[in-house]
Scaffold this active site. Structure first.
Site, PDB file in Angstrom:
ATOM      1  N   LEU A 500       0.829  -1.205   0.000  1.00 39.15           N
ATOM      2  CA  LEU A 500       0.000   0.000   0.000  1.00 39.15           C
ATOM      3  C   LEU A 500       0.858   1.247   0.000  1.00 39.15           C
ATOM      4  CD1 LEU A 500      -2.626  -0.999   2.681  1.00 39.15           C
ATOM      5  CD2 LEU A 500      -3.017  -0.817   0.241  1.00 39.15           C
ATOM      6  N   GLY A 501       2.064   1.115   0.519  1.00 41.13           N
ATOM      7  CA  GLY A 501       2.923   2.287   0.568  1.00 41.13           C
ATOM      8  C   GLY A 501       4.030   2.082   1.571  1.00 41.13           C
ATOM      9  N   GLY A 503       5.290   3.499   4.855  1.00 39.39           N
ATOM     10  CA  GLY A 503       4.978   4.395   5.961  1.00 39.39           C
ATOM     11  C   GLY A 503       6.211   4.615   6.801  1.00 39.39           C
ATOM     12  N   GLY A 504       6.060   5.400   7.877  1.00 38.14           N
ATOM     13  CA  GLY A 504       7.167   5.553   8.799  1.00 38.14           C
ATOM     14  C   GLY A 504       7.515   4.184   9.346  1.00 38.14           C
ATOM     15  N   VAL A 508       3.953  -0.891   4.160  1.00 38.51           N
ATOM     16  CA  VAL A 508       2.641  -1.356   4.598  1.00 38.51           C
ATOM     17  C   VAL A 508       2.020  -2.168   3.472  1.00 38.51           C
ATOM     18  CG1 VAL A 508       0.390  -0.648   5.439  1.00 38.51           C
ATOM     19  CG2 VAL A 508       2.370   0.728   5.965  1.00 38.51           C
ATOM     20  N   ASP A 619       5.102  12.822  14.438  1.00 29.15           N
ATOM     21  CA  ASP A 619       5.259  12.777  12.985  1.00 29.15           C
ATOM     22  C   ASP A 619       3.899  12.910  12.313  1.00 29.15           C
ATOM     23  OD1 ASP A 619       6.424  12.662  10.540  1.00 29.15           O
ATOM     24  OD2 ASP A 619       6.776  10.511  10.541  1.00 29.15           O
TER      25      ASP A 619
END
Ligand code: NAG
Ligand code: NAG
Ligand code: NAG
Ligand code: NAG
Ligand code: NAG
Ligand code: NAG
Ligand code: NAG
Ligand code: NAG
Ligand code: NAG
Ligand code: NAG
Ligand code: NAG
Ligand code: NAG
Length: 812
Positions: A500-501, A503-504, A508, A619
């Site tokens: 999905l991407g 992330g920090g 994910v 964040d």
């Protein structure tokens, strides 16, 4: 003569209906049928009821009325009699219409061409495609794709290895076999149970398997024998017919009623026994939570479990039961070790979707583990055969119970000691108190302590507190842990399509659990500065934070080097994906944007003040704000900074976590943070939502300001409305827009002590009182940014111009 014989023979083989198989390239036209070897089952084209549409299906040959048990093209009917069913050279059955379009085909389990496939109609009612004539090499079978009917030999449930679910669903009407509203399936949550759904609602629960039958739905024992198979590979119900001269099937009628239909070889007319929803107690959760339904004298009444009282007594008194019952005294865990259990007999056990089970524990061990867990409310045997075995535990509310006069099983609910005193039944009381003290070590400890306490109360309190803290620590870890193998499967081995991407703290992935539930899996990449236990504790604490504007943490997975966090899945991705996108931002009208601004404020307020942890996010940015299906905002990634960076940042080293554009000046410069740092980030987000522009990338052509500077300039020039995203057109509530901008500017003020805290922000957004006047924002750079003769500045990126030497630990 020979000629006539030959003619007759060839005629017979061509039109005879005694064929029971199809070879490759052979087909059946409308009007032709296959009949199973024993002459019991027939397959071909038919029209249900008065309909003129044609369907290809399987039915019993000599039974009236027509008893169809399976339909191939239930959702894609043929309009006239021009359909053809064919076994193609790949071993796939295809149903073609007059223009040779494929209306339906058997699934393509094996993609390889299978030259020697045959389609075989069996006496069991199963239509199978086999490899050659070998009996055990099934390529496809209709029993794997049930329609509205369960027959002997069919499985209702799951193949856990392939994920194949076999469920039965009703027809739309007696004339339309298309999938209707009602579905009976095995629910895999907790201990598997058979449930009938209408859409997404549960309408009937036959109950969990107790070794003999499903408690609430006893089978007519002399007709068929139900079975339940549950192991690592499969979960399913099936039934066996005991008398071979009897035919019996189970059908889900279009009305949602389950019907047992049977007939014998002598009588070809069938008999229907409708076995479901005979009384109101059968309706799912008729009595609401924690309450027992009892059907006496043709009337259903509800009664709270002992230790519970009606939630709304007024409604309860006029026989509106839906509200259910709640605990009389919310006892806290501290005193719950003195709880006892009360036995109910002849019960249909409650919904097991939030249950836990162990097949080998006995009843004593079962009670022990229930007592140990604060949220455990009841227990029972899993299997009632041979005096009972196995353990089922329920947590929190108990739903959908009833009592019977004959069948059902023993069920034990947890009650506080005070309730046991109330019974007045000395025998029960003595027994339960006896068990509690005898069985649980906690009971023993407490008993010992009581004797001890008389002599030395101070030392005892100390000892008890220590002990209690340990227990509490244990319970703080009540977080579900997922197996790595489950997550690997759910995310298809963390494939890039499922990503999905980033992330920090790591990528994910989207995952789909075997029961269809969607999750988001964050695979943590950075090494935590904490030890494993500390990390687990931290995660368990984060999981306790629950608010409608926070993303819910469902569990974690720690195996070897892998550490993962499992979150609820958000279909609409993150805010930056919407608000900065040329086309998507049009979906965010002002009302939605305001809702998002207020939602984030509420979530942040909860983190800062209302939760028991007091979390500083550190964040906060648009990509950390996820949107659910209603575009309501949910904050993600909270609480992680602490786990990963420890207190190093506070200790004022050079390491800073955060993202340019959202960092307040004091944090970027000195690594100093407080709740006011989050307030600054929030202010940036508010201005970004209003303007639809990224602070980081914004450049205003005349003044080389960042977004904050631009907003400030417009504010001082009393042109604030010009900041509003142009896709929104003229605002219909300019007042609200200006208020949001003002709140945003108040939040991004240079000095932390000038910024409001989140509770004031929530108030400001919701009232219409005069707000304070904002001062100059942080990172406002107009004076030193005036281009004038400074040509070197033109090469500068026009944002965040403070020259700072910081180590970015986690910039995305
Ligand atoms: C089936 O038909 C196809 C195409 O007409 C042909 O190539 C193939 O040899 C046939 N297979 C058999 C087993 O008859
Ligand atoms: C079929 O039509 C007949 C006559 O119109 C009617 O009596 C019967 O109820 C219909 N059957 C169904 C299943 O609708
Ligand atoms: C079925 O309908 C199609 C077109 O709608 C027509 O070409 C065909 O002849 C029809 N077949 C029969 C058997 O009526
Ligand atoms: C056959 O099915 C196709 C696809 O569903 C459809 O477009 C076509 O009209 C159908 N032909 C006939 C004769 O019904
Ligand atoms: C459909 O397929 C059959 C057999 O392959 C062929 O004879 C017939 O002409 C085809 N019909 C159409 C409309 O393509
Ligand atoms: C056949 O396989 C394809 C690709 O794997 C899939 O999309 C399709 O749904 C399958 N068909 C059936 C009937 O399962
Ligand atoms: C298919 O059938 C033919 C003859 O019917 C036989 O020779 C061949 O070995 C079979 N192939 C397989 C893979 O069974
Ligand atoms: C099953 O048993 C019940 C009573 O035990 C009896 O009334 C009923 O007729 C029996 N049914 C069959 C099909 O034997
Ligand atoms: C339970 O509640 C009742 C009143 O609702 C109260 O009198 C009683 O002391 C409570 N018992 C305990 C153990 O808290
Ligand atoms: C079930 O209980 C037995 C005995 O207490 C224990 O050995 C076993 O590990 C438990 N199984 C599970 C899956 O918890
Ligand atoms: C269920 O329990 C209630 C209360 O204990 C009792 O009055 C009723 O008779 C029971 N119902 C049946 C069917 O035994
Ligand atoms: C209590 O039960 C819950 C729900 O199944 C479980 O997640 C938790 O681990 C249990 N707690 C303890 C201390 O066993």
């Amino acid at each position: 003569m020979l000629f006539i014989w030959f003619f007759l023979f060839s005629f017979m083989t061509r039109t005879s209906t005694s064929l029971d198989r199809l070879e490759v390239n052979q087909s059946i036209r409308d009007g032709e049928t296959l009949v199973s070897a024993g002459g019991i089952i027939e397959v071909g084209f038919f029209s249900p009821g008065n309909s003129t549409r044609r369907y290809f299906g399987v039915w019993y040959k000599n039974v009236s009325p027509l008893t169809v048990v399976w339909v191939a093209n239930r959702n894609t009917p043929l309009e006239n009699k021009s359909g053809v069913l064919k076994l193609n050279e790949k071993g796939i059955i295809v149903l073609l219409n007059a223009t040779n379009s494929t209306l339906w085909s058997s699934s393509n389990i094996s993609s390889k061409a299978r030259n020697n496939a045959t389609a075989h109609l069996l006496d069991s009612g199963n239509f199978v495609v086999k490899h050659g004539h070998k009996t055990n090499s099934v390529l496809w079978q209709s029993f794997d794709y049930p329609g509205n009917t369960l027959m002997q030999g069919m499985k209702l449930g799951w193949d856990l290895e392939t994920g194949l679910e076999r469920s039965i669903s009703s027809w739309k009407s007696v004339e339309d076999p298309a999938e209707g509203e009602y579905v009976i399936r095995i629910d895999l949550r907790g201990y598997p149970q058979m449930i009938e759904f209408k859409g997404f609602d549960i309408i009937f629960r036959s109950g969990s398997w107790n070794g003999l039958s499903t408690v609430g739905y006893p089978a007519p024992v002399n007709l068929s024998l139900p079975k339940f198979v549950f192991n690592e590979k499969e979960v399913y119900y099936e039934f066996e017919i005991l008398d071979s001269s009897v035919f019996a099937i189970f059908t889900l009628a279009p009305s949602g009623a389950g019907q047992r239909i049977f007939w014998t070889t002598q009588t070809t007319t069938r008999q229907v026994i409708s076995t479901q929803a005979q009384d109101q107690c059968e309706i799912y959760a008729f009595c609401g939570a924690n309450s027992i339904c009892s059907y006496v004298d043709n009337q259903a009444t509800c009664e709270c479990l002992r230790g519970y009282v009606p939630k709304s007594p007024d409604q309860w008194n006029i026989a509106i039961w839906l509200g259910g019952c709640v605990q009389k005294n919310i006892s806290n865990c501290e005193i719950r070790y003195t709880d006892g259990f009360l036995k109910y007999r002849h019960m249909k056990l409650p919904d097991t979707s939030s249950s836990w089970f162990n097949k080998t524990m006995n009843l004593g061990e079962c009670q022990k583990s229930c007592l140990k867990n604060c949220s455990c409310t009841a227990y029972a045997n899993l299997d009632i055969r041979n005096g009972g075995s196995g353990c089922l535990l329920w947590f929190n509310i108990l739903v959908d119970m009833r009592n019977f006069s004959l069948w059902g099983q023993d069920f034990y609910i947890r009650v506080p000691a005070s309730e046991l005193d109330d019974t007045g039944n000395r025998k029960i009381k003595k027994k339960i108190v006896g068990i509690t003290v005898g069985v649980t070590t906690f009971g023993l400890i407490i008993t010992c302590l009581c004797i001890f306490m008389v002599k030395n109360p101070g030392a005892v309190r100390k000892f008890y507190n220590k002990h209690y803290n340990n227990i509490k620590r244990m319970q703080d870890l009540d977080l579900p842990t997922f197996n790595l193998s489950v997550l690997t499967k759910a995310t298809r081995n963390f494939s890039s399509e499922n990503k999905l991407g980033e992330g920090g703290f790591g990528p994910v992935y989207k995952g789909t659990l075997i029961d269809g539930k969607e999750i988001a899996v964050k695979r943590l990449s950075k090494k935590s500065v904490q030890g494993l236990d500390e990390f687990k504790n931290e995660v368990a604490l984060i999981a306790k934070l629950q608010h409608r504007n926070l993303v819910k943490l469902l569990g974690c997975c720690i195996e070897g080097e892998e550490k993962m966090l499992i979150y609820e899945y958000m279909p609409n991705q993150s805010l930056d994906y919407f608000v900065f996108d040329e086309t998507k931002r049009k979906f965010l009208d002002w009302g939605k944007r305001l809702n998002i601004i207020i939602g984030i404020a509420r979530g942040l307020l909860y983190l800062h003040q209302d939760s028991r942890l007091r979390i500083i996010h550190r964040d906060l940015k648009t990509s950390n704000i996820l949107l659910d299906e209603n575009l309501d905002p949910k904050i993600s990634d909270f609480g992680l900074a602490r786990s990963f960076l420890g207190d190093q940042v506070e200790a004022n080293t050079n390491r800073v976590a955060g993202t340019y554009g959202y960092m307040p000046p004091e944090y970027a410069a000195r690594g100093h943070f407080s709740v006011k740092s989050d307030v600054f980030s929030y202010g940036v987000i508010v201005l970004e939502i209003v303007s639809g522009k990224k602070n980081r990338e914004f450049s205003d052509p005349e003044h080389y300001n960042n977004l904050l500077g631009h907003a400030w300039r417009l504010w001082t020039e009393q042109r604030s409305l010009d900041l509003l995203d142009e896709v929104l057109g003229e605002p219909c509530t300019p007042f609200e827009v200006i208020r949001c901008i003002q709140v945003g500017l108040l939040c991004v003020q240079q000095r932390p002590e000038d910024r409001p805290d989140m509770s004031s922000v929530v108030l400001m957004l919701n009232c219409d009182k005069e707000l304070p006047k904002p001062k100059v924002p942080g990172f406002y750079t107009e004076t030193d940014a005036k281009p004038d003769a400074n040509s070197s500045f033109a090469n500068h990126k026009p944002y965040s111009v403070n020259e700072l030497s910081i180590t970015m630990l986690d910039a995305r």
